[in-house]
Motif scaffolding. Structure first.
Motif, PDB file in Angstrom:
ATOM      1  N   GLY A  31       0.831  -1.212   0.000  1.00  0.00           N
ATOM      2  CA  GLY A  31       0.000   0.000   0.000  1.00  0.00           C
ATOM      3  C   GLY A  31       0.862   1.257   0.000  1.00  0.00           C
ATOM      4  O   GLY A  31       2.063   1.194  -0.298  1.00  0.00           O
ATOM      5  N   ASN A  32       0.234   2.381   0.362  1.00  0.00           N
ATOM      6  CA  ASN A  32       0.950   3.657   0.471  1.00  0.00           C
ATOM      7  C   ASN A  32       1.767   4.015  -0.768  1.00  0.00           C
ATOM      8  O   ASN A  32       2.829   4.636  -0.660  1.00  0.00           O
ATOM      9  N   SER A  33       1.261   3.671  -1.929  1.00  0.00           N
ATOM     10  CA  SER A  33       1.983   4.027  -3.153  1.00  0.00           C
ATOM     11  C   SER A  33       2.186   5.537  -3.255  1.00  0.00           C
ATOM     12  O   SER A  33       3.208   5.991  -3.759  1.00  0.00           O
ATOM     13  N   ASP A  34       1.207   6.291  -2.771  1.00  0.00           N
ATOM     14  CA  ASP A  34       1.260   7.748  -2.934  1.00  0.00           C
ATOM     15  C   ASP A  34       2.337   8.422  -2.091  1.00  0.00           C
ATOM     16  O   ASP A  34       2.630   9.596  -2.282  1.00  0.00           O
ATOM     17  N   ARG A  35       2.892   7.669  -1.146  1.00  0.00           N
ATOM     18  CA  ARG A  35       3.974   8.263  -0.338  1.00  0.00           C
ATOM     19  C   ARG A  35       5.308   8.294  -1.085  1.00  0.00           C
ATOM     20  O   ARG A  35       6.230   9.002  -0.701  1.00  0.00           O
ATOM     21  N   ILE A  36       5.399   7.495  -2.143  1.00  0.00           N
ATOM     22  CA  ILE A  36       6.657   7.429  -2.886  1.00  0.00           C
ATOM     23  C   ILE A  36       6.801   8.701  -3.716  1.00  0.00           C
ATOM     24  O   ILE A  36       5.837   9.148  -4.342  1.00  0.00           O
TER      25      ILE A  36
ATOM     26  N   ASP B  59      10.511   6.874  -0.078  1.00  0.00           N
ATOM     27  CA  ASP B  59       9.388   6.926   0.861  1.00  0.00           C
ATOM     28  C   ASP B  59       9.993   7.028   2.245  1.00  0.00           C
ATOM     29  O   ASP B  59      10.426   6.039   2.825  1.00  0.00           O
ATOM     30  N   GLU B  60      10.025   8.255   2.762  1.00  0.00           N
ATOM     31  CA  GLU B  60      10.754   8.475   4.009  1.00  0.00           C
ATOM     32  C   GLU B  60      10.084   7.805   5.207  1.00  0.00           C
ATOM     33  O   GLU B  60      10.691   7.648   6.252  1.00  0.00           O
ATOM     34  N   ARG B  61       8.824   7.406   5.043  1.00  0.00           N
ATOM     35  CA  ARG B  61       8.128   6.808   6.188  1.00  0.00           C
ATOM     36  C   ARG B  61       8.158   5.279   6.176  1.00  0.00           C
ATOM     37  O   ARG B  61       7.646   4.642   7.088  1.00  0.00           O
ATOM     38  N   ALA B  62       8.746   4.693   5.135  1.00  0.00           N
ATOM     39  CA  ALA B  62       8.802   3.227   5.086  1.00  0.00           C
ATOM     40  C   ALA B  62       9.791   2.705   6.123  1.00  0.00           C
ATOM     41  O   ALA B  62      10.726   3.394   6.522  1.00  0.00           O
ATOM     42  N   LYS B  63       9.554   1.464   6.558  1.00  0.00           N
ATOM     43  CA  LYS B  63      10.456   0.850   7.540  1.00  0.00           C
ATOM     44  C   LYS B  63      11.580   0.120   6.806  1.00  0.00           C
ATOM     45  O   LYS B  63      11.490  -0.181   5.623  1.00  0.00           O
ATOM     46  N   SER B  64      12.609  -0.194   7.566  1.00  0.00           N
ATOM     47  CA  SER B  64      13.697  -1.017   7.034  1.00  0.00           C
ATOM     48  C   SER B  64      13.158  -2.417   6.749  1.00  0.00           C
ATOM     49  O   SER B  64      12.236  -2.890   7.418  1.00  0.00           O
TER      50      SER B  64
ATOM     51  N   ARG C 110       5.146  -3.405  -4.328  1.00  0.00           N
ATOM     52  CA  ARG C 110       5.870  -2.159  -4.007  1.00  0.00           C
ATOM     53  C   ARG C 110       7.307  -2.197  -4.511  1.00  0.00           C
ATOM     54  O   ARG C 110       7.844  -1.192  -4.974  1.00  0.00           O
ATOM     55  N   VAL C 111       7.930  -3.380  -4.417  1.00  0.00           N
ATOM     56  CA  VAL C 111       9.309  -3.509  -4.905  1.00  0.00           C
ATOM     57  C   VAL C 111       9.342  -3.260  -6.424  1.00  0.00           C
ATOM     58  O   VAL C 111      10.163  -2.489  -6.922  1.00  0.00           O
ATOM     59  N   ALA C 112       8.399  -3.892  -7.137  1.00  0.00           N
ATOM     60  CA  ALA C 112       8.363  -3.719  -8.606  1.00  0.00           C
ATOM     61  C   ALA C 112       7.982  -2.285  -8.981  1.00  0.00           C
ATOM     62  O   ALA C 112       8.486  -1.734  -9.956  1.00  0.00           O
ATOM     63  N   LEU C 113       7.095  -1.695  -8.163  1.00  0.00           N
ATOM     64  CA  LEU C 113       6.687  -0.299  -8.402  1.00  0.00           C
ATOM     65  C   LEU C 113       7.906   0.616  -8.353  1.00  0.00           C
ATOM     66  O   LEU C 113       8.142   1.429  -9.256  1.00  0.00           O
ATOM     67  N   ILE C 114       8.711   0.444  -7.319  1.00  0.00           N
ATOM     68  CA  ILE C 114       9.875   1.327  -7.151  1.00  0.00           C
ATOM     69  C   ILE C 114      10.959   0.967  -8.171  1.00  0.00           C
ATOM     70  O   ILE C 114      11.648   1.856  -8.682  1.00  0.00           O
ATOM     71  N   ALA C 115      11.105  -0.302  -8.496  1.00  0.00           N
ATOM     72  CA  ALA C 115      12.071  -0.708  -9.527  1.00  0.00           C
ATOM     73  C   ALA C 115      11.693  -0.060 -10.861  1.00  0.00           C
ATOM     74  O   ALA C 115      12.546   0.466 -11.585  1.00  0.00           O
TER      75      ALA C 115
END
Lengths: 66, 198
Positions: free
Chosen positions: B144-149, B162-167, B177-182
């Protein structure tokens, strides 16, 4: 008298070092890349380098995952 | 479709080289996206082999378990387009010589996993290859939270962030989400190569 931090406008404080600035902004992450006006500042200089007025600053913290 | 635009894009991409550091979730998906887009040459750098758990989000298949990631990725890219030049480099990027495989890349994509190494890599590239644009990513775990990227642009460095994502040590890495950012990284690489799409 302001600076731009990750595209947001923030007050500029005279004689503020990067170290103090990061504390003020509550950026407490251990792994940050700080760029001031497109120049990366190495971590060992955070306590020495003052932030100039009207700077454009990017603060990016590295989060594991790939 | 504007024929002239198409021809120009095709030619520009064919002439371009993208270097990708890491062939995990980010690197494998970004490489495939760029291959499909028509990039001419890819430099893939990773020392790791494919494990079963990688299949949850990385662009590999069951029959490739145990293979070197860069070899398997080359195989998969060649199945999409055999004309793409793919260079595979099986090394662990070590501090002090991280820029070496990427000297003739037009754009570099940071697709590493550990936060420490990400930071070292980006800093080293910015210092040693100051003219080469680098695209990085930070904050991809969770769902989720695609809009934070967002893209943070600072000079030659463009970060998908996405500064609010966790490690990933405290959160799960999941395919969307991984493919979205890739793909976000691959899209920025195209923008750098082709210029802004007006």
């Amino acid at each position: 008298m302001s600076i731009e931090v990750n595209s947001k406008t923030v007050d500029w404080i005279k004689d503020e070092t990067i170290e103090k600035f990061l504390k003020r902004m509550k950026y407490v992450f251990p792994l940050v890349i700080v760029k001031i006006n497109d120049k990366v500042v190495p971590k060992q200089d955070f306590s020495k380098v003052m932030i100039p007025d009207k700077s454009k600053i990017a603060v990016i913290h590295m989060i594991s995952g790939g | 479709m504007n024929e002239q635009k198409l021809k120009k894009i095709k030619q520009r991409l064919e002439e371009s080289t993208v270097g990708i550091a890491g062939a995990g979730g980010l690197g494998s998906n970004a490489a495939v996206a760029l291959a499909r887009a028509g990039i001419g040459r890819l430099i893939l750098v990773d020392f790791d082999k494919i494990e079963r758990s990688n299949l949850a989000r990385q662009y590999y298949f069951l029959d490739q378990l145990g293979k070197n990631k860069v070899d398997a990725l080359k195989e998969n890219i060649k199945k999409i387009n055999p004309l793409i030049k793919v260079e595979t480099i099986k090394v662990k990027l070590e501090k002090g010589e991280m820029e070496k495989p990427f000297k003739d890349a037009d754009v570099i994509i940071e697709a590493l996993d550990d936060a420490n190494i990400k930071k070292e890599f980006i800093e080293e590239i910015l210092k040693k290859l100051p003219d080469t644009p680098i695209v990085g990513a930070s904050g991809l775990s969770g769902y989720g939270n695609s809009d934070r990227i967002k893209t943070v642009r600072c000079g030659k460095l463009l970060m998908c962030y996405d500064e609010r994502a966790k490690s990933c040590d405290d959160d799960i890495l999941m395919a969307p989400r991984v493919a979205l950012i890739a793909n976000w990284e691959a899209n920025l690489a195209l923008e750098i190569i082709l210029g802004e799409d007006k």
